[in-house]
Design an enzyme around this catalytic site. Structure first.
Site: not given
Ligand code: UDP
Length: 325
Positions: A14, A34, A38, A60, A78, A102, A148
């Site tokens: 998003f 990506d 998600t 990633v 994330s 990274n 999270y």
């Protein structure tokens, strides 16, 4: 023409996809990354044909290799909704810890400036209200949101360490609840949940008595804030969000009014550790960046509702069966 190159992780998500649009519009060459856990390629499909846009399907959390120069890196990969990170807590922990490591290593090698996407979740269930950047938070590390919240807190810590030890140019944004087109209909967040339910003729599922508060920022305002912070010279965390606070019950009523639905709000159990109140103090963003939100909730919700209304019936009624591996 040589364009400055920017790497955006979480680019098909998003926020990531709106950032891709912004940086393409500002004349950059965008390297989008990506793993599509998600994210959704449909969010960036319109950019794929552009020569100043390229896409890497990569996780990633594994070693990141990008050839050539990079001026800026924006780390937005994330899972970001409570439902997602409940399903994939380990990936959630890895992307903001190993993934951030990274990204910082890559930034150091490329001498790039890096902006990491932190969150109001670092404040946990806050006892200071509204939340200022110098509040340290009230987080339960072993609760459902711990994977999270703690990963994002680690992300801030390692970002500061790279700044202090290696002199890396770093920016940390703390993002509050944001909404707009391209949110995933079934990611469990309150706005797509309520709008989807209104459109399907279902009752709206309010958790608890709906007295908990949130403050919703329209995505265009957030993107503007991110851009301004990236170009600023401030390495400490900055809140970006809309301070207009509303209870979830009032929010549900606003959605019913907006959609013209005549269903009702029903109360379901409140999830564990659901923050009771959340509102950004944006004094710092105003002073440092000259930023404040411009789109009020009525305008932003109208645009967002039009987006969800334009989805096909099939999409609207589809239950999501994402393969989380
Ligand atoms: N919520 C709700 N009904 C839903 C989904 C969420 O009442 O169907 C509530 C949730 O309990 C929380 C608020 O809405 O208090 C915002 O939830 P969201 O998952 O959007 O984001 P959060 O700010 O909690 O990360």
């Amino acid at each position: 023409m040589t364009r400055e190159r920017v790497l955006i992780t979480g680019a098909a998500g998003f926020l990531g996809s709106h950032l891709c649009d912004k940086f393409v519009k500002e004349g950059y060459h965008v390297i989008a990354m990506d793993n599509l856990v998600t994210g959704d390629m449909r969010n960036i499909e319109h950019l794929m044909k552009l020569e100043q846009f390229e896409f890497y399907h990569h996780d990633v959390s594994k070693y990141v290799h990008v050839p050539g120069e990079i001026k800026y890196i924006l780390h937005f990969a994330s899972p970001a909704s409570p439902i997602d990170y409940l399903k994939i807590p380990i990936q959630t922990l890895k992307v903001s810890s190993l993934g951030t490591h990274n990204i910082l290593g890559l930034a150091k090698a490329k001498k790039a400036r890096v902006l990491v996407a932190s969150t109001s979740e670092v404040y946990g269930d806050p006892v200071v209200h509204p939340q200022t950047e110098d509040y340290w938070g009230n987080v339960n590390p072993v609760g459902p949101r711990g994977c999270y919240d703690e990963a994002k807190r680690f992300m801030e810590a390692i970002t500061m360490a790279y700044h202090n030890v290696h002199g890396l140019e770093t920016r940390i944004i703390r993002i509050f609840n944001t909404y707009g087109p391209r949110m995933r209909l079934n990611d469990g967040r309150v706005l797509p949940a309520f709008i989807g339910q209104a459109l399907r003729g279902e009752d709206l599922t309010m958790f608890g008595d709906g007295s908990q508060t949130r403050s919703f920022c329209y995505v265009a305002d957030l993107v503007d804030g991110i851009y301004k912070l990236l170009l600023s010279d401030h390495h400490l965390p900055v809140n970006i969000g809309n301070p207009s606070e509303i209870t979830i019950k009032e929010f549900g009523e606003e959605i019913l009014k907006l959609t013209g639905a005549n269903q009702k709000l029903i109360s379901l159990p409140l999830p564990a550790d659901d923050p009771k109140q959340r509102k950004p103090d944006i004094t710092k963003a105003k002073a440092l960046l000259g930023w404040e939100p411009k789109v009020n909730r009525a305008e932003g919700l109208k645009i967002t509702f039009e987006y969800f209304k334009s989805l096909s019936k099939e999409e609207l009624f589809k239950t999501e069966h994402r393969q989380f591996s």
